[in-house]
Design an enzyme around this catalytic site. Structure first.
Site, PDB file in Angstrom:
ATOM      1  N   TYR A  59     -30.862  44.514 -71.421  1.00 47.88           N
ATOM      2  CA  TYR A  59     -31.849  45.411 -72.152  1.00 47.88           C
ATOM      3  C   TYR A  59     -31.452  45.552 -73.482  1.00 47.88           C
ATOM      4  O   TYR A  59     -32.222  45.472 -74.347  1.00 47.88           O
ATOM      5  CB  TYR A  59     -31.683  46.627 -71.050  1.00 47.88           C
ATOM      6  CG  TYR A  59     -32.702  47.803 -71.709  1.00 47.88           C
ATOM      7  CD1 TYR A  59     -34.137  47.669 -71.410  1.00 47.88           C
ATOM      8  CD2 TYR A  59     -32.339  48.944 -72.179  1.00 47.88           C
ATOM      9  CE1 TYR A  59     -35.035  48.645 -72.023  1.00 47.88           C
ATOM     10  CE2 TYR A  59     -33.117  49.980 -72.386  1.00 47.88           C
ATOM     11  CZ  TYR A  59     -34.710  49.642 -72.120  1.00 47.88           C
ATOM     12  OH  TYR A  59     -35.378  50.746 -72.442  1.00 47.88           O
ATOM     13  N   GLN A 108     -20.069  62.892 -68.660  1.00 58.13           N
ATOM     14  CA  GLN A 108     -20.759  61.904 -69.788  1.00 58.13           C
ATOM     15  C   GLN A 108     -22.040  62.927 -70.017  1.00 58.13           C
ATOM     16  O   GLN A 108     -22.489  63.624 -69.328  1.00 58.13           O
ATOM     17  CB  GLN A 108     -21.224  60.572 -69.156  1.00 58.13           C
ATOM     18  CG  GLN A 108     -22.180  60.690 -67.999  1.00 58.13           C
ATOM     19  CD  GLN A 108     -21.567  60.634 -66.720  1.00 58.13           C
ATOM     20  OE1 GLN A 108     -20.642  61.340 -66.447  1.00 58.13           O
ATOM     21  NE2 GLN A 108     -22.000  59.990 -65.582  1.00 58.13           N
ATOM     22  N   THR A 109     -22.500  62.763 -71.190  1.00 59.20           N
ATOM     23  CA  THR A 109     -23.900  63.691 -71.669  1.00 59.20           C
ATOM     24  C   THR A 109     -24.918  62.812 -71.779  1.00 59.20           C
ATOM     25  O   THR A 109     -24.992  61.527 -72.087  1.00 59.20           O
ATOM     26  CB  THR A 109     -23.614  64.454 -73.029  1.00 59.20           C
ATOM     27  OG1 THR A 109     -23.428  63.517 -73.871  1.00 59.20           O
ATOM     28  CG2 THR A 109     -22.235  65.176 -72.818  1.00 59.20           C
TER      29      THR A 109
HETATM   30  N1  UDP Z   1     -26.043  59.161 -62.865  1.00 59.29           N
HETATM   31  C1  UDP Z   1     -25.484  59.870 -61.829  1.00 59.29           C
HETATM   32  N2  UDP Z   1     -25.958  59.886 -60.802  1.00 59.29           N
HETATM   33  C2  UDP Z   1     -27.069  59.079 -59.923  1.00 59.29           C
HETATM   34  C3  UDP Z   1     -27.892  58.317 -61.414  1.00 59.29           C
HETATM   35  C4  UDP Z   1     -27.231  58.737 -62.580  1.00 59.29           C
HETATM   36  O1  UDP Z   1     -24.573  60.714 -62.533  1.00 59.29           O
HETATM   37  O2  UDP Z   1     -27.578  59.287 -59.128  1.00 59.29           O
HETATM   38  C5  UDP Z   1     -25.520  59.284 -64.299  1.00 59.29           C
HETATM   39  C6  UDP Z   1     -25.389  57.771 -64.960  1.00 59.29           C
HETATM   40  O3  UDP Z   1     -24.223  57.451 -64.595  1.00 59.29           O
HETATM   41  C7  UDP Z   1     -25.512  58.082 -66.406  1.00 59.29           C
HETATM   42  C8  UDP Z   1     -26.457  59.370 -66.557  1.00 59.29           C
HETATM   43  O4  UDP Z   1     -26.667  60.053 -65.254  1.00 59.29           O
HETATM   44  O5  UDP Z   1     -24.348  58.485 -66.913  1.00 59.29           O
HETATM   45  C9  UDP Z   1     -27.984  58.851 -66.799  1.00 59.29           C
HETATM   46  O6  UDP Z   1     -28.323  57.867 -66.082  1.00 59.29           O
HETATM   47  P1  UDP Z   1     -29.800  57.282 -66.040  1.00 59.29           P
HETATM   48  O7  UDP Z   1     -29.500  56.073 -65.068  1.00 59.29           O
HETATM   49  O8  UDP Z   1     -30.722  58.437 -65.761  1.00 59.29           O
HETATM   50  O9  UDP Z   1     -29.913  56.590 -67.485  1.00 59.29           O
HETATM   51  P2  UDP Z   1     -29.049  56.181 -68.628  1.00 59.29           P
HETATM   52  O10 UDP Z   1     -29.186  57.353 -69.861  1.00 59.29           O
HETATM   53  O11 UDP Z   1     -27.704  55.773 -68.285  1.00 59.29           O
HETATM   54  O12 UDP Z   1     -29.747  54.928 -69.191  1.00 59.29           O
END
Ligand code: UDP
Length: 297
Positions: free
Chosen positions: A116, A180-181
């Protein structure tokens, strides 16, 4: 135009009564033909969830490389202005915080998100080249995490994941320790930003997102309060390549477009939760992504 690989016709059902609306089922990674004149092309075709990249990595690479090439060619042929959707993912696991447009990023080309991230980086390079060499009118938006009604409940992203779990009475899965944020932008704010950028004369990449940053742990707490669920939080392994922080610097959008987000997370989450509550039993329990193991290594 959509090949519906991750999309759903239900999301645009209400548009079919509009006589000015037409839908083409087509994969823009292959040659794109559109009859008649075109004023604007907005290229948003791409899987956009980390689980999707793992499931369909080649389509993800193709749509932002070959697909972008086709649409830039179409824009040239029609003398149309084109806006392409880039992403905060081009910053990878950022070493600069918040992310300004000048930051070049920290991306692993062969990591799980590389398909991606690198396709979107190539898209930006190709779009700038068409702008510089052919004088094409181009716009590049870097979209940060966005949410709202009509998201796919099971696309694996954190907001639908947590809300789905709360509604089904399951524990909320936090990946890693939750420190993580992310910074979540409500979809209406994003759409306004897209529209203003499209009509501007700014050809360099522009961040559009909400700088209100939150840890995933605090976000889970907000969802627990919003839904009133009595489920617990459980921790799973942090997926490889998961960025540790993400927050847009939106000074450029503020200065050049006079844009900034208006919808606070409390309001946006409520509207989104109300939407998810309208889903029926089948929609709530269908699991498109049974093979989560790949995501967890
Ligand atoms: N995440 C989580 N639990 C879930 C799905 C995602 O803790 O069931 C975390 C993931 O590891 C990341 C953040 O939430 O750090 C955002 O993930 P997402 O897949 O929404 O999008 P990203 O910003 O990583 O592309």
């Amino acid at each position: 135009m959509d090949n519906l690989i991750t999309g759903d016709l239900k999301n645009i059902e209400h548009l079919f009564k509009n006589p000015n609306f037409e839908f083409y089922r087509h994969d823009v990674s292959t040659f794109v033909h559109v009859p008649g004149e075109l004023d604007y092309i907005l290229h948003f075709a791409s899987p956009a969830s980390p689980i999707d990249y793992l499931k369909i990595p080649i389509q993800t690479l193709k749509v932002s490389s070959l697909g972008t090439h086709n649409l830039l060619g179409l824009a040239r042929a029609k003398n149309a202005r084109i806006l392409v959707a880039s992403t905060s993912e081009i910053y990878g696991n950022p070493l600069v915080h918040p992310q300004t447009e000048e930051y070049w990023g920290n991306v692993n080309p062969v990591g799980p998100r590389g398909v991606y991230d690198e396709a979107k980086r190539f898209q930006e390079a190709l779009t700038m080249a068409y702008h510089n060499i052919h004088g094409l009118e181009t716009r590049i938006i870097r979209i940060f995490n966005t949410y709202g009604p009509r998201m796919r409940l099971n696309d694996g992203r954190v907001l639908p994941a947590f809300i789905g779990q709360a509604i089904r009475g399951e524990d909320l899965t936090i990946f890693g320790d939750g420190s993580q944020t992310r910074s979540f932008c409500y979809v209406d704010d994003l759409v306004e930003g897209i529209y203003r950028l499209l009509l501007s004369d700014y050809a360099l990449p522009m961040n559009i997102g909400n700088p209100d940053e939150i840890s995933i742990l605090d976000f889970a707490d907000e969802i627990i309060k919003l839904t009133g669920t009595d489920q617990k939080i459980v921790h799973k392994e942090l997926p490889e390549g998961d960025p540790l922080m993400r927050k847009p610097d939106i000074s450029k959008a503020q200065e050049i477009l006079g844009w900034e987000p208006k919808v606070h997370r409390s309001e946006g989450l409520k509207i989104t939760y109300d939407y998810f509550k309208t889903l029926n039993h089948d929609q709530l329990y269908k699991s498109e992504h049974k093979n989560f193991e790949a995501y967890f290594r």
